[in-house]
Design a protein around this motif. Structure first.
Motif, mmCIF file in Angstrom:
data_model
loop_
_atom_site.group_PDB
_atom_site.id
_atom_site.type_symbol
_atom_site.label_atom_id
_atom_site.label_comp_id
_atom_site.label_asym_id
_atom_site.label_seq_id
_atom_site.Cartn_x
_atom_site.Cartn_y
_atom_site.Cartn_z
ATOM 1 N N SER A 357 0.810 -1.220 0.000
ATOM 2 C CA SER A 357 0.000 0.000 0.000
ATOM 3 C C SER A 357 0.844 1.271 0.000
ATOM 4 O O SER A 357 0.311 2.364 0.186
ATOM 5 N N GLN A 358 2.134 1.163 -0.244
ATOM 6 C CA GLN A 358 2.994 2.349 -0.203
ATOM 7 C C GLN A 358 2.840 3.225 -1.450
ATOM 8 O O GLN A 358 3.242 4.381 -1.447
ATOM 9 N N THR A 359 2.289 2.671 -2.508
ATOM 10 C CA THR A 359 1.922 3.447 -3.707
ATOM 11 C C THR A 359 0.631 2.879 -4.258
ATOM 12 O O THR A 359 0.263 1.731 -3.978
ATOM 13 N N ASP A 360 -0.059 3.664 -5.064
ATOM 14 C CA ASP A 360 -1.290 3.219 -5.727
ATOM 15 C C ASP A 360 -2.334 2.703 -4.750
ATOM 16 O O ASP A 360 -3.059 1.751 -5.051
ATOM 17 N N PHE A 361 -2.421 3.319 -3.592
ATOM 18 C CA PHE A 361 -3.465 2.991 -2.630
ATOM 19 C C PHE A 361 -4.299 4.248 -2.439
ATOM 20 O O PHE A 361 -3.769 5.341 -2.257
ATOM 21 N N ILE A 364 -7.877 10.208 0.237
ATOM 22 C CA ILE A 364 -8.593 11.399 -0.221
ATOM 23 C C ILE A 364 -7.610 12.446 -0.721
ATOM 24 O O ILE A 364 -7.968 13.295 -1.545
ATOM 25 N N ALA A 365 -6.360 12.393 -0.263
ATOM 26 C CA ALA A 365 -5.352 13.319 -0.794
ATOM 27 C C ALA A 365 -5.141 13.079 -2.276
ATOM 28 O O ALA A 365 -5.002 14.034 -3.061
ATOM 29 N N ASP A 366 -5.103 11.813 -2.662
ATOM 30 C CA ASP A 366 -4.925 11.472 -4.076
ATOM 31 C C ASP A 366 -6.087 12.001 -4.909
ATOM 32 O O ASP A 366 -5.906 12.604 -5.975
ATOM 33 N N LEU A 367 -7.309 11.785 -4.426
ATOM 34 C CA LEU A 367 -8.492 12.262 -5.135
ATOM 35 C C LEU A 367 -8.504 13.782 -5.233
ATOM 36 O O LEU A 367 -8.772 14.360 -6.300
ATOM 37 N N LEU A 368 -8.201 14.457 -4.122
ATOM 38 C CA LEU A 368 -8.228 15.919 -4.120
ATOM 39 C C LEU A 368 -7.089 16.505 -4.950
ATOM 40 O O LEU A 368 -7.247 17.557 -5.582
ATOM 41 N N LYS A 369 -5.959 15.847 -4.970
ATOM 42 C CA LYS A 369 -4.847 16.296 -5.811
ATOM 43 C C LYS A 369 -5.258 16.285 -7.278
ATOM 44 O O LYS A 369 -4.912 17.195 -8.048
ATOM 45 N N MET A 370 -6.013 15.259 -7.679
ATOM 46 C CA MET A 370 -6.527 15.197 -9.050
ATOM 47 C C MET A 370 -7.479 16.346 -9.348
ATOM 48 O O MET A 370 -7.653 16.741 -10.501
ATOM 49 N N LEU A 393 3.632 10.291 1.071
ATOM 50 C CA LEU A 393 4.251 10.759 -0.174
ATOM 51 C C LEU A 393 3.958 9.828 -1.335
ATOM 52 O O LEU A 393 3.923 10.260 -2.489
ATOM 53 N N GLY A 394 3.735 8.553 -1.047
ATOM 54 C CA GLY A 394 3.428 7.599 -2.111
ATOM 55 C C GLY A 394 1.980 7.590 -2.532
ATOM 56 O O GLY A 394 1.627 6.963 -3.532
ATOM 57 N N ASN A 395 1.131 8.297 -1.762
ATOM 58 C CA ASN A 395 -0.308 8.203 -2.023
ATOM 59 C C ASN A 395 -1.017 9.555 -1.959
ATOM 60 O O ASN A 395 -2.038 9.706 -1.294
ATOM 61 N N GLY A 396 -0.459 10.517 -2.670
ATOM 62 C CA GLY A 396 -1.206 11.736 -2.939
ATOM 63 C C GLY A 396 -0.852 12.966 -2.140
ATOM 64 O O GLY A 396 -1.294 14.063 -2.482
ATOM 65 N N PHE A 397 -0.075 12.833 -1.067
ATOM 66 C CA PHE A 397 0.318 14.017 -0.296
ATOM 67 C C PHE A 397 1.554 14.638 -0.942
ATOM 68 O O PHE A 397 2.574 13.977 -1.133
ATOM 69 N N SER A 398 1.462 15.922 -1.264
ATOM 70 C CA SER A 398 2.554 16.599 -1.969
ATOM 71 C C SER A 398 3.575 17.217 -1.032
ATOM 72 O O SER A 398 4.737 17.407 -1.401
#
Length: 662
Positions: A357-361, A364-370, A393-398
């Motif tokens: 789950s360290q990437t591609d999991f 909501i950060a990933d969704l909101l980043k999009m 960092l692997g899942n949407g937090f910049s």
């Protein structure tokens, strides 16, 4: 050297050390039982505790020194290999005895903190020696000194005794050794397995009561810890713990219980994905999640707890407050998992710490980043703790702000800068985002309300003495929240931002129930311009927050979260919550409860909210199968990587192609 001195067999040292270890574990078990005498007596537990405890202890010794006994039979002798083996055996015996003594010695403090014998948490905390040693040094100096003294004495005594016992031994003749070796193998295997059934001994086999602490007292701490490590290595697949269902059954059941129409699930590759239309239709808002460390209901005034949270209580009058919202677990990473990903709890570690789950999991950060948002994690400590930095960092937090990014903080404790430093920095970050015209999502995670309970002087009127207590630190955490909202309400970003204040988990969870439901109850308040004040009496879970917040923000989209959008649920919906407590999982629907235990049939209860008690009650097969499906879904979704962020569509009839993996 006298002849009588040479008549000692080669197993004498192992037998002596085994008897000493048995005495230590038995006395420890009796002492712990006397300490918890009311709970042991409540389940008529003494006979089981002592007899089954001896069984577990003997199995432990077979695991610990069985191979040593076999090696002694094969390699022992008055030759170079034999002398080398004697040195190995001496070290083995000494360290083995020390380990058992040390773990039993540390058990009372661990039980006091976590309500069970040492388990996986014991190992997980060892990864962070700086934080843990600082915490122990501040709050448990007595235990540290006692541990050092007893450890030194046990190592010295074990080394002296093993040397004396191994000084002169007579080994059997070569033609006896195969028979003795076979006997040792048979005793070791049978003793370690301790069962003629198809499954070897495990904690579930000797569990007998509804009280998890009493069940844990049956095993010794060495066995408990090694079993937990073994489970960690296997990542505790729920199907191996609770039972099996077909994949199609699991998916059908969780879809039905998600509250969404079955027609909304259109993806085969990501079976929990649906398109979700936001309730709020205006300009999308910013989102700030203030995750409060260890702030359970018992410390929260508006939930009937101690009067330690006047500022949060005031916010409960101004916003959408929840009276029966439950954490999914007992660790911070479990709370982070639920609040930021909406993922359901499992018997394994939180996905924050797991490899797949360290990437591609989904987060909501990933969704909101999009959706064009700046996504940020703000913490007062070191963000690598509990693997948070890597996961985020692997899942949407910049962007991540942690302890190294604070200049001239007013206070630094064992876990980093104080909550007031944290929240002042958060306010500055939000003002900067607004100044630059950037929509933002920020997860702000507090840390002051954590043992050893360090915070600045002259901020609050102390609730009790001495200063460094859990109650005082909870009150200080509330003070910092109050100071933040004074700034936020005067800020440029206030009218454009949605806030939620929610705890990650209760501070200490324990009790005589298989799952102590009341100790999973936590505060949660949604605040912001346009939020109608109300006290929500429905049962809710941390996994419901993310879908609800996205809806209130005005962010529509496709995601795999199965929590309910509470803006769309009727007030008479009874609600449901999922709670993972060590190896047990509870499914609460209204006041009906099903509890899953390893290798046992699901057990039905009814929960009395007024008295915080569980009473046995037969539950339907549908309820039991739904509970099992939720438990199995998380492990299956993780293992098969089914919980990912789909490509976003603006239509409610998202197709399978549109919901494919990024």
């Amino acid at each position: 050297m006298t002849t009588s001195h040479k008549k000692h067999g080669p197993m004498r040292a192992i037998v002596y050390f085994g008897l000493i270890a048995l005495a230590i574990t038995t006395l420890s078990r009796i002492g712990l039982g006397i300490w918890q005498a009311d709970r042991v007596a409540a389940v008529d537990g003494w006979p089981h505790l002592l007899l089954q405890g001896l069984r577990v202890d003997f199995a432990t010794l077979c695991w610990l020194w069985g191979i040593a006994a076999l090696g002694t039979t094969i390699f022992g002798g008055d030759h170079i290999v034999g002398r080398g083996w004697k040195s190995v055996l001496r070290v083995w015996l000494t360290l083995g005895l020390w380990l058992m003594i040390f773990l039993e010695l540390s058990t009372p403090s661990f039980i006091d903190e976590y309500g069970l014998r040492p388990n996986r948490l014991y190992i997980e905390y060892l990864i962070y020696p700086k934080e843990v040693l600082s915490m122990l040094w501040t709050s448990r100096k007595g235990e540290i000194f006692l541990g050092l003294i007893v450890s030194t004495l046990s190592l010295w005594g074990g080394w002296r005794l093993s040397g004396r016992l191994l000084k002169e031994v007579v080994y059997p003749r070569w033609f006896w050794r195969p028979a003795i070796a076979l006997l040792v193998i048979a005793v070791t295997l049978m003793g370690a397995r301790s069962s003629l059934g198809h499954r070897p001994l495990n904690p579930a086999m000797v569990a007998f009561a509804d009280d998890p602490l009493v069940n844990s007292l049956v095993v010794n701490s060495s066995y408990s810890l090694v079993f937990a490590i073994d489970q960690m290595a296997a990542e505790a697949n729920a199907s191996k713990v609770y039972g099996k269902l077909e994949k199609s059954q699991i998916i059908d059941n969780i879809r039905k219980d998600s509250g969404r129409p079955l027609s909304a699930f259109t993806s085969e590759s990501l079976p929990s994905v649906t398109y979700n239309q936001a309730s709020f239709q205006g300009k999308p808002k910013n989102l700030v999640i203030i995750l409060q460390e260890s702030l359970g209901a018992r410390f929260t005034g508006y939930l009937g707890g101690l009067p330690l949270t006047p500022n949060i209580d005031a916010l409960a009058q101004e916003g959408w407050a929840f009276n029966r919202l439950y954490a999914t677990g007992t660790r911070s990473v479990r709370g982070i998992e639920a609040v930021t990903t909406g993922f359901t709890p499992t018997p394994a570690r939180s996905v924050v710490k797991l490899g797949k789950s360290q990437t591609d999991f989904f987060t909501i950060a990933d969704l909101l980043k999009m959706n064009g948002y700046e996504t940020q994690f703000i913490y007062g400590g070191e963000s690598h703790f509990d693997n948070m930095r890597s996961f985020f960092l692997g899942n949407g937090f910049s962007d991540i702000v942690d302890q190294n990014d604070y200049k001239d903080p007013v206070f630094v404790g064992s876990w980093g800068v104080s909550d007031e430093d944290l929240l002042k920095r958060a306010n500055n970050e939000f003002e900067q985002f607004h100044k630059e015209g950037k929509p933002f999502f920020s997860l702000v995670f507090s840390s002051s309300n954590h043992e050893p309970f360090e915070f600045p002087d002259d901020r609050i009127e102390l609730y009790d003495q001495p200063k460094q207590t859990r109650n005082n630190t909870a009150k200080y955490a509330d003070y910092a929240v109050g100071e933040f909202f004074k700034l936020a309400k005067e800020s440029s970003y206030w009218k454009d931002t949605l806030f939620v204040v929610v705890a990650d988990h209760e501070s200490r969870v324990g009790g005589a129930s298989l799952v102590p439901v009341e100790q999973f109850r936590i505060p949660a308040i949604i605040i912001g311009d346009g939020i109608t004040p109300k006290m929500d009496q429905r049962v809710a879970s941390q996994i419901d927050l993310a879908p609800t917040l996205l809806s209130l923000m005005g962010v529509s989209g496709s995601y795999p979260m199965l929590g309910r959008d509470l803006t769309k649920m009727d007030d008479d919906w009874p609600g449901r919550a999922l709670m993972q407590y060590d190896k047990n999982m509870a499914y609460l629907r209204g006041d009906d409860v099903v509890i899953l235990q390893p290798e046992r049939e699901p057990t039905g209860y009814v929960y009395d909210f007024a008295n915080n008690t569980l009473t046995h009650k037969a539950q339907s097969d549908e309820m039991k199968q739904t509970a099992l499906s939720w438990a199995l879904w998380g492990s299956m979704a993780y293992q098969q990587q089914l919980y990912q962020t789909p490509q976003q569509s603006t239509a409610s009839n998202t197709s399978s192609d549109e919901a494919s993996i990024r």
